[in-house]
Design a protein around this motif. Structure first.
Motif, mmCIF file in Angstrom:
data_model
loop_
_atom_site.group_PDB
_atom_site.id
_atom_site.type_symbol
_atom_site.label_atom_id
_atom_site.label_comp_id
_atom_site.label_asym_id
_atom_site.label_seq_id
_atom_site.Cartn_x
_atom_site.Cartn_y
_atom_site.Cartn_z
ATOM 1 N N VAL A 152 1.016 -1.098 -0.101
ATOM 2 C CA VAL A 152 -0.152 -0.083 0.048
ATOM 3 C C VAL A 152 0.782 1.223 -0.075
ATOM 4 O O VAL A 152 0.447 2.391 -0.746
ATOM 5 C CB VAL A 152 -0.820 0.047 1.218
ATOM 6 C CG1 VAL A 152 -1.644 1.476 1.262
ATOM 7 C CG2 VAL A 152 -1.947 -1.057 1.061
ATOM 8 N N LEU A 153 1.934 1.214 0.963
ATOM 9 C CA LEU A 153 2.586 2.544 1.048
ATOM 10 C C LEU A 153 3.462 2.513 -0.375
ATOM 11 O O LEU A 153 3.870 3.756 -0.712
ATOM 12 C CB LEU A 153 3.683 2.512 2.050
ATOM 13 C CG LEU A 153 2.830 2.503 3.523
ATOM 14 C CD1 LEU A 153 3.680 2.615 4.574
ATOM 15 C CD2 LEU A 153 2.041 3.666 3.545
ATOM 16 N N THR A 154 4.239 1.513 -0.880
ATOM 17 C CA THR A 154 4.649 1.651 -2.257
ATOM 18 C C THR A 154 3.868 2.080 -3.233
ATOM 19 O O THR A 154 4.467 3.044 -4.061
ATOM 20 C CB THR A 154 5.376 0.103 -2.471
ATOM 21 O OG1 THR A 154 5.999 -0.398 -1.918
ATOM 22 C CG2 THR A 154 5.977 0.205 -3.982
ATOM 23 N N ARG A 155 2.709 1.874 -3.371
ATOM 24 C CA ARG A 155 1.713 2.548 -4.235
ATOM 25 C C ARG A 155 1.652 4.077 -4.060
ATOM 26 O O ARG A 155 1.530 4.844 -4.962
ATOM 27 C CB ARG A 155 0.344 1.835 -4.283
ATOM 28 C CG ARG A 155 -0.363 2.405 -5.415
ATOM 29 C CD ARG A 155 -0.059 2.195 -6.775
ATOM 30 N NE ARG A 155 -1.195 2.917 -7.533
ATOM 31 C CZ ARG A 155 -1.962 2.245 -8.291
ATOM 32 N NH1 ARG A 155 -2.186 0.968 -7.884
ATOM 33 N NH2 ARG A 155 -2.812 2.756 -8.891
ATOM 34 N N ALA A 156 1.725 4.067 -2.816
ATOM 35 C CA ALA A 156 1.475 5.519 -2.137
ATOM 36 C C ALA A 156 2.478 6.481 -2.657
ATOM 37 O O ALA A 156 2.457 7.550 -3.119
ATOM 38 C CB ALA A 156 1.054 5.863 -0.793
ATOM 39 N N VAL A 157 3.749 5.880 -2.643
ATOM 40 C CA VAL A 157 4.927 6.710 -3.093
ATOM 41 C C VAL A 157 4.903 6.906 -4.707
ATOM 42 O O VAL A 157 5.279 7.816 -5.189
ATOM 43 C CB VAL A 157 6.005 5.967 -2.776
ATOM 44 C CG1 VAL A 157 7.516 6.464 -3.424
ATOM 45 C CG2 VAL A 157 6.187 6.016 -1.193
ATOM 46 N N GLU A 158 4.221 5.517 -5.290
ATOM 47 C CA GLU A 158 4.279 5.587 -7.076
ATOM 48 C C GLU A 158 3.440 6.942 -7.315
ATOM 49 O O GLU A 158 3.583 7.475 -8.150
ATOM 50 C CB GLU A 158 3.984 4.346 -7.204
ATOM 51 C CG GLU A 158 5.061 3.363 -7.286
ATOM 52 C CD GLU A 158 4.589 1.986 -7.479
ATOM 53 O OE1 GLU A 158 3.371 1.829 -7.785
ATOM 54 O OE2 GLU A 158 5.318 0.918 -7.445
ATOM 55 N N ASP A 159 2.486 7.036 -6.449
ATOM 56 C CA ASP A 159 1.536 7.894 -6.715
ATOM 57 C C ASP A 159 1.498 9.457 -6.333
ATOM 58 O O ASP A 159 0.991 10.295 -6.255
ATOM 59 C CB ASP A 159 0.073 7.604 -6.263
ATOM 60 C CG ASP A 159 -0.343 6.249 -7.173
ATOM 61 O OD1 ASP A 159 0.062 6.024 -8.134
ATOM 62 O OD2 ASP A 159 -1.432 5.733 -6.633
ATOM 63 N N SER A 184 6.241 10.595 0.407
ATOM 64 C CA SER A 184 7.782 11.089 -0.145
ATOM 65 C C SER A 184 8.411 9.926 0.024
ATOM 66 O O SER A 184 9.300 9.580 -0.572
ATOM 67 C CB SER A 184 8.310 12.154 0.778
ATOM 68 O OG SER A 184 8.488 11.970 2.035
ATOM 69 N N GLU A 185 8.034 8.842 0.810
ATOM 70 C CA GLU A 185 9.099 7.318 0.996
ATOM 71 C C GLU A 185 8.171 6.320 1.626
ATOM 72 O O GLU A 185 7.140 6.709 2.511
ATOM 73 C CB GLU A 185 10.118 7.704 1.950
ATOM 74 C CG GLU A 185 9.895 8.341 3.378
ATOM 75 C CD GLU A 185 11.083 8.461 4.569
ATOM 76 O OE1 GLU A 185 12.099 7.603 4.157
ATOM 77 O OE2 GLU A 185 11.111 9.117 5.138
ATOM 78 N N ASN A 186 8.401 5.233 1.455
ATOM 79 C CA ASN A 186 7.860 4.108 2.053
ATOM 80 C C ASN A 186 8.387 3.883 3.470
ATOM 81 O O ASN A 186 9.513 3.159 3.361
ATOM 82 C CB ASN A 186 7.850 2.906 1.273
ATOM 83 C CG ASN A 186 7.077 1.681 1.659
ATOM 84 O OD1 ASN A 186 6.862 1.587 2.938
ATOM 85 N ND2 ASN A 186 6.842 0.704 1.046
#
Length: 239
Positions: free
Chosen positions: A4-11, A15-17
């Motif tokens: 989920v956090l990886t996707r949030a960074v991609e979007d 700023s970081e996971n």
């Protein structure tokens, strides 16, 4: 959480996971038996399904749906002779049962619901299934889904809901041993039986929808004829 956090960074929502380097370690569950059904277990399940009759309820509102009764009758049998996922066979529609060049088969397709590889595959129907009346059942059925209501909302995965009903029923009868999945128990058994018979692994993978193991497996097609040869070698169940 990591995904989920990886996707949030991609979007660009974060700023970081912060959990990117976190590892979860858990001890493996002890394996105390084979993952698939044994010959005796499989025969007992199929015998129970073959002779299943829903209870006679005076109140129509309490009567079991014909679709549920059909799923209990045919779902495990279809899995036994194909190694398919229970959810795949329980989403079959009447139009998915076909015949080409004298070979009766069914098509598992993403068009009908969830198929893990997102690609259709054709699976020949074993002669014992035909003799037990599966094609007659299909012929009597209305167009549309065979194992759930035509009015069901496809987005709610009705085949999965039916599968849960079938699994709970078999578990209530004590027919699912500890350590065996009501779903994958058939897939493991199918692979075991195929190895015992010396069947071509690539043809078996084609029947079950498993990905090829090497780059060369991507060349050539596993034909319906090749699959039928393999399916025909599966032994009949003495029920």
């Amino acid at each position: 959480m990591k995904s989920v956090l990886t996707r949030a960074v991609e979007d660009r929502r974060l700023s970081e996971n912060v959990v990117a380097n976190v590892k979860v370690r858990a001890s493996a569950t002890p394996v105390l038996r084979e993952k698939g059904f044994t010959d005796t277990e499989a025969a007992e399940i199929l015998r129970t399904c073959l002779h299943y009759e829903p209870s006679n309820q005076a109140n129509p509102a309490k009567r079991e749906s014909p679709h549920i009764s059909a799923s209990k009758r045919w779902g495990p049998w279809l899995c036994a002779f194909t190694g398919a996922r229970v959810g795949e066979v329980l989403q079959l529609r009447k139009s998915d049962i076909r015949e080409v060049d004298g070979i009766s088969f069914f098509r598992l397709t993403p068009e009908a619901g969830t198929v893990k590889a997102r690609s259709f595959r054709d699976v020949p129907i074993h002669t014992q299934l035909i003799e037990l009346g599966f094609l007659d059942f299909v012929a009597r059925s209305e167009d549309g889904p065979l194992f759930y209501s035509h009015t069901a909302d496809p987005s709610k995965l009705p085949a999965q809901a039916v599968y849960n009903r079938v699994a709970k029923w078999l578990q209530s009868l004590g027919l699912i041993p500890d350590g065996v999945s009501p779903n994958h128990g058939w897939r493991h058994r199918f692979k075991t039986v195929a190895m015992d018979l010396g069947l071509n692994p690539r043809v078996v993978d084609g029947i079950q929808g498993h990905a090829g193991r090497t780059a060369s497996d991507g060349y050539g097609d596993v034909t319906l004829k090749a699959k039928k040869v393999a399916i025909d070698r599966l032994k009949r169940y003495d029920i």
